[in-house]
Write a protein that holds these residues in place. Sequence first.
Motif, PDB file in Angstrom:
ATOM      1  N   GLY A  20     -25.306  -0.024  -2.094  1.00 26.54           N
ATOM      2  CA  GLY A  20     -24.964  -1.304  -2.842  1.00 26.54           C
ATOM      3  C   GLY A  20     -24.718  -2.210  -1.536  1.00 26.54           C
ATOM      4  O   GLY A  20     -23.760  -1.744  -0.720  1.00 26.54           O
ATOM      5  N   ILE A  21     -25.063  -3.699  -1.264  1.00 24.85           N
ATOM      6  CA  ILE A  21     -25.028  -4.207  -0.541  1.00 24.85           C
ATOM      7  C   ILE A  21     -23.532  -5.369  -1.240  1.00 24.85           C
ATOM      8  O   ILE A  21     -24.334  -5.815  -2.133  1.00 24.85           O
ATOM      9  CB  ILE A  21     -26.304  -5.228   0.188  1.00 24.85           C
ATOM     10  N   LEU A  22     -22.759  -5.610  -0.774  1.00 21.56           N
ATOM     11  CA  LEU A  22     -22.162  -7.071  -1.181  1.00 21.56           C
ATOM     12  C   LEU A  22     -21.856  -7.687  -0.128  1.00 21.56           C
ATOM     13  O   LEU A  22     -21.176  -7.463   1.898  1.00 21.56           O
ATOM     14  CB  LEU A  22     -20.491  -6.628  -1.049  1.00 21.56           C
ATOM     15  N   TYR A 215     -16.582 -15.509  -1.813  1.00 29.52           N
ATOM     16  CA  TYR A 215     -17.469 -16.152  -2.665  1.00 29.52           C
ATOM     17  C   TYR A 215     -18.455 -14.066  -2.547  1.00 29.52           C
ATOM     18  O   TYR A 215     -18.965 -14.188  -0.779  1.00 29.52           O
ATOM     19  CB  TYR A 215     -18.814 -16.717  -1.820  1.00 29.52           C
ATOM     20  N   ILE A 216     -19.700 -13.891  -3.347  1.00 34.82           N
ATOM     21  CA  ILE A 216     -20.029 -12.772  -3.125  1.00 34.82           C
ATOM     22  C   ILE A 216     -21.362 -12.121  -3.932  1.00 34.82           C
ATOM     23  O   ILE A 216     -21.718 -13.035  -4.520  1.00 34.82           O
ATOM     24  CB  ILE A 216     -19.203 -11.608  -3.901  1.00 34.82           C
ATOM     25  N   ARG A 217     -22.163 -11.668  -2.534  1.00 33.30           N
ATOM     26  CA  ARG A 217     -23.862 -11.559  -2.982  1.00 33.30           C
ATOM     27  C   ARG A 217     -23.868 -10.102  -3.477  1.00 33.30           C
ATOM     28  O   ARG A 217     -23.397  -9.408  -2.301  1.00 33.30           O
ATOM     29  CB  ARG A 217     -24.438 -12.714  -2.504  1.00 33.30           C
ATOM     30  N   ILE A 218     -24.629  -9.559  -4.162  1.00 37.50           N
ATOM     31  CA  ILE A 218     -24.886  -8.131  -4.377  1.00 37.50           C
ATOM     32  C   ILE A 218     -26.311  -8.158  -3.882  1.00 37.50           C
ATOM     33  O   ILE A 218     -27.143  -9.021  -4.267  1.00 37.50           O
ATOM     34  CB  ILE A 218     -24.617  -7.344  -5.565  1.00 37.50           C
ATOM     35  N   LYS A 219     -26.558  -6.327  -4.085  1.00 40.18           N
ATOM     36  CA  LYS A 219     -27.473  -6.163  -3.493  1.00 40.18           C
ATOM     37  C   LYS A 219     -27.498  -4.880  -3.787  1.00 40.18           C
ATOM     38  O   LYS A 219     -26.678  -4.203  -3.258  1.00 40.18           O
ATOM     39  CB  LYS A 219     -28.668  -6.315  -2.213  1.00 40.18           C
ATOM     40  N   HIS A 220     -28.591  -4.638  -4.035  1.00 39.78           N
ATOM     41  CA  HIS A 220     -29.254  -3.001  -3.913  1.00 39.78           C
ATOM     42  C   HIS A 220     -30.096  -1.840  -3.134  1.00 39.78           C
ATOM     43  O   HIS A 220     -31.744  -2.989  -3.378  1.00 39.78           O
ATOM     44  CB  HIS A 220     -29.236  -2.230  -6.124  1.00 39.78           C
ATOM     45  N   LEU A 221     -30.526  -1.093  -2.354  1.00 37.20           N
ATOM     46  CA  LEU A 221     -30.963  -0.822  -1.488  1.00 37.20           C
ATOM     47  C   LEU A 221     -31.551   0.981  -1.628  1.00 37.20           C
ATOM     48  O   LEU A 221     -30.523   1.428  -2.093  1.00 37.20           O
ATOM     49  CB  LEU A 221     -30.726  -0.841  -0.228  1.00 37.20           C
ATOM     50  N   ASP A 222     -32.781   1.368  -1.923  1.00 42.24           N
ATOM     51  CA  ASP A 222     -32.947   2.854  -1.978  1.00 42.24           C
ATOM     52  C   ASP A 222     -34.611   2.711  -1.506  1.00 42.24           C
ATOM     53  O   ASP A 222     -35.302   1.973  -0.546  1.00 42.24           O
ATOM     54  CB  ASP A 222     -33.138   2.997  -3.170  1.00 42.24           C
ATOM     55  N   CYS A 228     -32.615  -5.821   2.885  1.00 43.38           N
ATOM     56  CA  CYS A 228     -32.202  -6.804   2.457  1.00 43.38           C
ATOM     57  C   CYS A 228     -31.615  -7.970   3.529  1.00 43.38           C
ATOM     58  O   CYS A 228     -31.067  -7.768   4.358  1.00 43.38           O
ATOM     59  CB  CYS A 228     -30.965  -6.494   1.029  1.00 43.38           C
ATOM     60  N   SER A 229     -31.514  -9.754   3.197  1.00 47.64           N
ATOM     61  CA  SER A 229     -30.930 -10.056   3.635  1.00 47.64           C
ATOM     62  C   SER A 229     -29.468 -10.221   3.530  1.00 47.64           C
ATOM     63  O   SER A 229     -28.829  -9.789   2.503  1.00 47.64           O
ATOM     64  CB  SER A 229     -30.737 -11.993   3.444  1.00 47.64           C
ATOM     65  N   LEU A 230     -28.564 -10.777   4.787  1.00 46.10           N
ATOM     66  CA  LEU A 230     -27.369 -10.336   4.755  1.00 46.10           C
ATOM     67  C   LEU A 230     -26.408 -11.864   4.944  1.00 46.10           C
ATOM     68  O   LEU A 230     -26.863 -12.230   5.553  1.00 46.10           O
ATOM     69  CB  LEU A 230     -26.512  -9.715   5.552  1.00 46.10           C
ATOM     70  N   GLY A 231     -26.302 -12.405   3.538  1.00 49.12           N
ATOM     71  CA  GLY A 231     -25.515 -13.666   3.461  1.00 49.12           C
ATOM     72  C   GLY A 231     -24.902 -13.672   1.857  1.00 49.12           C
ATOM     73  O   GLY A 231     -26.187 -13.824   1.021  1.00 49.12           O
ATOM     74  N   VAL A 232     -24.759 -15.111   1.562  1.00 45.49           N
ATOM     75  CA  VAL A 232     -24.384 -14.892   0.044  1.00 45.49           C
ATOM     76  C   VAL A 232     -25.386 -15.926  -0.127  1.00 45.49           C
ATOM     77  O   VAL A 232     -25.552 -16.438  -1.807  1.00 45.49           O
ATOM     78  CB  VAL A 232     -22.902 -16.034  -0.375  1.00 45.49           C
ATOM     79  N   ASN A 233     -26.414 -16.526   0.849  1.00 43.16           N
ATOM     80  CA  ASN A 233     -27.409 -17.499   0.269  1.00 43.16           C
ATOM     81  C   ASN A 233     -28.658 -16.711   0.423  1.00 43.16           C
ATOM     82  O   ASN A 233     -29.655 -17.496   0.112  1.00 43.16           O
ATOM     83  CB  ASN A 233     -26.624 -18.541   1.083  1.00 43.16           C
TER      84      ASN A 233
END
Length: 234
Positions: A20-22, A215-222, A228-233
């Motif tokens: 999980g990437i925040l 602000y937080i954006r969440i991504k899931h990797l498997d 995934c991109s890194l950044g809230v936008n």
Amino acid sequence: MKKLKIDQTFFQVFPECQLGILSVSHIDNKRNLELSVEMIERSRQIGEKFISNKEFGTNSLVLQWKRAQERFPGDESAKVGLEILLEKIHKGETIPSVNPLVNIIHSIAVEYGVNVWGVDSQSIVGNLTLVRSEGNELFVDQEGKEEYPEIAEFIYKDDLGAITRSWNWKQGCRSLISENTKNANIILEQLDRKGDLDTAIREMTFRIQQLLGGYIRIKHLDYQHTWCSLGVNG
């Protein structure tokens, strides 16, 4: 925009691993230090469920990460952050306060049995990649000592060199989160699909916004979703 990429060679070794990437931005990491310390203290009691065996090394979660470390070259003396925290609880030691965001990270790790760590986003140059080392990536440890990973060791790296060694067991000084951190990338890692990673992510998000704002954006990797991109936008 910067990206986090997981090389397929990693999932060949750990096909069940989930991350999980925040991406966190505009936080105030000097707020609510006392509340974050209270979170650590509460988490200690919850984390005891993972270390019920008297002999620390025989507990299943500890064994799981130890066996994972045996599956690639690296610094055999290093311990994954989750193991270090649980061992302190097992010994009756205090988990030291670092800064509010790191304290939140530690509380989530021991409560949910997931490995959690993070980087100051401003320290990352180019993309962040989890890949097997070629042996020539400069790593500077938290005491300022320069060294190089072993060939085929899993590392997180960017354009300047290695951010971690032995997958996530050993983090260098350059990327550490400090009280001055405004933007960060938090990585939650679970070796299999038996845990409750999603709940840990939701609770992490809640605690950060409650104590630090931002602000937080969440991504899931498997193994099917490897970047995934890194950044809230993003």
